[in-house]
Scaffold this motif. Structure first.
Motif, PDB file in Angstrom:
ATOM      1  N   LEU A  12      41.740  35.382  18.507  1.00 26.01           N
ATOM      2  CA  LEU A  12      40.499  35.702  19.362  1.00 26.01           C
ATOM      3  C   LEU A  12      40.307  34.416  19.748  1.00 26.01           C
ATOM      4  O   LEU A  12      38.459  34.269  20.306  1.00 26.01           O
ATOM      5  N   THR A  13      40.439  33.151  19.713  1.00 23.27           N
ATOM      6  CA  THR A  13      39.565  32.299  19.933  1.00 23.27           C
ATOM      7  C   THR A  13      39.551  32.537  21.159  1.00 23.27           C
ATOM      8  O   THR A  13      38.400  31.690  22.169  1.00 23.27           O
ATOM      9  N   ASP A  15      39.453  34.743  23.751  1.00 24.44           N
ATOM     10  CA  ASP A  15      38.276  36.285  24.023  1.00 24.44           C
ATOM     11  C   ASP A  15      37.381  36.059  24.765  1.00 24.44           C
ATOM     12  O   ASP A  15      36.474  35.494  23.780  1.00 24.44           O
ATOM     13  N   ALA A  16      37.525  35.993  26.014  1.00 24.91           N
ATOM     14  CA  ALA A  16      35.585  35.946  26.394  1.00 24.91           C
ATOM     15  C   ALA A  16      34.528  37.247  25.765  1.00 24.91           C
ATOM     16  O   ALA A  16      33.372  37.091  25.472  1.00 24.91           O
ATOM     17  N   ASN A  17      35.435  37.973  25.286  1.00 26.15           N
ATOM     18  CA  ASN A  17      34.686  39.008  24.865  1.00 26.15           C
ATOM     19  C   ASN A  17      33.885  39.065  23.381  1.00 26.15           C
ATOM     20  O   ASN A  17      33.113  39.781  23.313  1.00 26.15           O
ATOM     21  N   ILE A  18      34.488  38.216  23.084  1.00 26.53           N
ATOM     22  CA  ILE A  18      33.976  38.062  20.892  1.00 26.53           C
ATOM     23  C   ILE A  18      33.304  36.436  21.297  1.00 26.53           C
ATOM     24  O   ILE A  18      34.078  35.742  21.437  1.00 26.53           O
ATOM     25  N   THR A  19      32.581  36.471  20.616  1.00 22.98           N
ATOM     26  CA  THR A  19      31.611  35.347  19.872  1.00 22.98           C
ATOM     27  C   THR A  19      32.849  34.804  18.026  1.00 22.98           C
ATOM     28  O   THR A  19      31.647  35.518  17.706  1.00 22.98           O
ATOM     29  N   LEU A  20      32.990  33.802  17.582  1.00 24.14           N
ATOM     30  CA  LEU A  20      33.476  33.722  16.512  1.00 24.14           C
ATOM     31  C   LEU A  20      31.912  32.651  16.194  1.00 24.14           C
ATOM     32  O   LEU A  20      32.083  31.471  17.147  1.00 24.14           O
ATOM     33  N   LEU A  21      31.701  33.125  14.792  1.00 19.20           N
ATOM     34  CA  LEU A  21      30.576  32.168  13.783  1.00 19.20           C
ATOM     35  C   LEU A  21      31.046  32.240  12.565  1.00 19.20           C
ATOM     36  O   LEU A  21      31.739  33.092  11.956  1.00 19.20           O
ATOM     37  N   GLU A  22      31.667  30.379  12.332  1.00 17.87           N
ATOM     38  CA  GLU A  22      32.078  30.286  11.314  1.00 17.87           C
ATOM     39  C   GLU A  22      31.600  29.589  10.392  1.00 17.87           C
ATOM     40  O   GLU A  22      29.833  28.969  10.237  1.00 17.87           O
TER      41      GLU A  22
END
Length: 267
Positions: A12-13, A15-22
């Motif tokens: 997923l890292t 993938d421009a369609n997804i934002t990952l929030l840690e």
């Protein structure tokens, strides 16, 4: 997605369609021993089973780096109220573990052999158990990992078997220390009961002097880390997945403490 399984994060890292929030340190990942049953009733065995853990390796292997090492205490080292705040997590000490086991009469001809019950009720627990078994083997401890069904784990295995994997959501210090480690705990994962620990908790909950309260909290944490029956090798940095057209979501270290009011999406 409130918490993406670390195993799929690499896909997923990019993938421009997804934002990952840690998040910062959230859930603890634990291995809990009944301290009133052999071999865990021997402090040397409990300590040896903590010393075998390579915590950095476990964070990288199990969580793919999305976490931080723990110190066998419910409070992350990165919490200012941790008794180890600003310090490092314990390093793996195979020789130290072997010396303690030898002191209790264990050696190659008479190894410590234990069954560790786990499941994927918490994603990553199976892998954590396997990594732990590999690390423990370096000191001659034989860990037999028993995989159980996720849907029955909390009812049929947890609080029943003497050595299990578990996890706890992040909580305030006094609550976190009391959930499973007081003599009257509703969730006695380790069967560890020390009246002096309960007394410290009562003092910490009632004193108005901040410095005095912190001293009590630190002593409680030391007692769990040094004498308790829980191994806490790491804390999870939860990673939420959000569609790139959506915003307003801030993940919380408590995965049950969510504020949905600011979320919005554009089409």
């Amino acid at each position: 997605v409130l918490q993406v399984d670390s195993a799929v994060l690499p896909s997923l890292t990019e993938d421009a369609n997804i934002t990952l929030l840690e998040t910062a340190a959230g859930n603890s990942m634990t291995l809990s021993m009944f301290t009133d049953e052999p071999p865990f009733d021997d402090i040397n065995v409990r300590t040896a089973m903590k010393k075998v853990v390579d915590r950095d390796q476990m964070v990288q292997t199990v969580l793919l780096g999305y976490g931080e090492p723990g110190a066998d205490n419910p409070i992350p080292i990165t919490d200012p109220l941790s008794f180890l705040y600003g310090q490092e997590a314990p390093a793996q000490d195979i020789e130290g573990a072997q010396a303690l086991l030898a002191e209790s009469g264990y050696d190659e001809s008479n190894p410590v052999t234990v069954d560790l019950y786990t499941s994927e009720a918490i994603p990553g627990h199976t892998r954590m158990s396997q990594v732990y078994a590999e690390q423990a083997a370096e000191a001659g401890i034989e860990v037999n990992v028993i995989q159980t069904p996720a849907d029955a784990f909390w009812d049929d295995v947890w609080l029943t078997q003497s050595f299990v994997t578990s996890a706890w959501s992040r909580r305030p210090v006094i609550v976190a220390e009391g959930m499973a480690y007081t003599c009257e705990s509703q969730y006695p994962e380790t069967h560890w009961c020390r009246p002096e620990f309960d007394e410290l908790m009562a003092k910490a909950a009632s004193t108005l002097d901040e410095a005095e309260r912190i001293e009590y909290l630190h002593e409680m944490q030391r007692m769990i880390a040094e004498d308790g029956g829980v191994i806490i090798p790491m804390f999870v940095h939860a990673v939420a997945g959000v569609r790139s057209e959506c915003s307003g979501w801030t993940p919380h270290v408590q995965n049950f403490n969510n504020d949905w009011s600011q979320i919005g999406c554009e089409r």
